[in-house]
Design a protein around this motif. Structure first.
Motif, PDB file in Angstrom:
ATOM      1  N   SER A  38       0.836  -1.197   0.000  1.00 56.68           N
ATOM      2  CA  SER A  38       0.000   0.000   0.000  1.00 56.68           C
ATOM      3  C   SER A  38       0.875   1.253   0.000  1.00 56.68           C
ATOM      4  N   GLU A  39       0.239   2.404  -0.171  1.00 50.36           N
ATOM      5  CA  GLU A  39       0.942   3.695  -0.185  1.00 50.36           C
ATOM      6  C   GLU A  39       1.741   3.887   1.103  1.00 50.36           C
ATOM      7  N   ALA A  40       1.160   3.502   2.241  1.00 50.49           N
ATOM      8  CA  ALA A  40       1.831   3.679   3.533  1.00 50.49           C
ATOM      9  C   ALA A  40       3.104   2.845   3.642  1.00 50.49           C
ATOM     10  N   GLY A  41       3.170   1.721   2.946  1.00 50.19           N
ATOM     11  CA  GLY A  41       4.316   0.847   3.067  1.00 50.19           C
ATOM     12  C   GLY A  41       5.412   1.082   2.046  1.00 50.19           C
ATOM     13  N   ARG A  42       5.225   1.970   1.122  1.00 49.53           N
ATOM     14  CA  ARG A  42       6.210   2.167   0.051  1.00 49.53           C
ATOM     15  C   ARG A  42       7.567   2.643   0.552  1.00 49.53           C
ATOM     16  N   GLY A  97      14.795  -3.505  10.979  1.00 49.76           N
ATOM     17  CA  GLY A  97      13.481  -3.242  11.549  1.00 49.76           C
ATOM     18  C   GLY A  97      12.513  -2.510  10.643  1.00 49.76           C
ATOM     19  N   VAL A  98      12.908  -2.228   9.408  1.00 51.72           N
ATOM     20  CA  VAL A  98      12.020  -1.493   8.485  1.00 51.72           C
ATOM     21  C   VAL A  98      11.801  -2.369   7.255  1.00 51.72           C
ATOM     22  N   PHE A  99      10.525  -2.656   6.978  1.00 54.67           N
ATOM     23  CA  PHE A  99      10.154  -3.563   5.909  1.00 54.67           C
ATOM     24  C   PHE A  99       9.325  -2.854   4.838  1.00 54.67           C
ATOM     25  N   THR A 100       9.445  -3.332   3.625  1.00 57.21           N
ATOM     26  CA  THR A 100       8.655  -2.797   2.525  1.00 57.21           C
ATOM     27  C   THR A 100       8.339  -3.944   1.558  1.00 57.21           C
ATOM     28  N   ALA A 101       7.480  -3.651   0.603  1.00 63.87           N
ATOM     29  CA  ALA A 101       7.118  -4.672  -0.382  1.00 63.87           C
ATOM     30  C   ALA A 101       8.297  -4.976  -1.282  1.00 63.87           C
TER      31      ALA A 101
END
Length: 156
Positions: free
Chosen positions: A99-103, A146-150
């Motif tokens: 989603s936009e928040a996860g980019r 600790g930071v993940f994205t698609a």
């Protein structure tokens, strides 16, 4: 004569008591027999079912399940796979990361909140574990600790 009648009455009473005792015992035996017959029928049914399954051709029995099951293992991603093969919890995480928040990447606390979970250590650690598993299997990226994205798949 009264003594003969008395003796007959006493004898009759003993026989009636014996009949009552044997009747109770017969009821108990009948109940045990009924339970044993039910257990036997379940075993016979199980044996018949197993025999039917084993009699199926190997190709039908070896066909893999394509659906996802909650708590199932995350498969290693291939180019032809879509997130629909993932268990529901993992699909939701991938969806939020896409989603936009996860980019730009999401911390596990943010991800837990976006999934509608309480942002408490137990829930956050569960999300962290799932996100790391998605990274290990090629479904997501860890852009920094600790930071993940698609997963970004190059176009073309």
């Amino acid at each position: 004569m009264a003594s003969v009648l008395g003796l007959l009455e006493a004898r009759e009473k003993k026989v009636r008591e014996e009949i009552a005792r044997l009747g109770e015992e017969a009821e108990r035996v009948q109940a045990a027999l009924g339970e044993a017959e039910r257990v036997l029928q379940r075993l016979v049914d199980a044996r018949v079912t197993v025999a039917e399954v084993l009699a199926e051709p190997p190709s039908a029995a070896a066909e893999p399940q394509r659906g996802s099951v909650a708590g199932s293992v995350v498969p290693h991603r291939t180019d032809s796979m879509t997130a629909s093969v993932l268990a529901p919890d993992y699909r939701r995480i991938v969806s939020v990361l896409e989603s936009e928040a996860g980019r730009e990447g999401m911390r596990c606390q943010q991800l837990a909140g976006a999934l509608g979970l309480q942002v408490v250590p137990a829930k956050v650690e569960g999300v962290r574990s799932k996100a790391k598993r998605l990274v290990e299997r090629g479904w997501a990226r860890q852009v920094r600790p600790g930071v993940f994205t698609a997963l970004v798949v190059p176009a073309g």
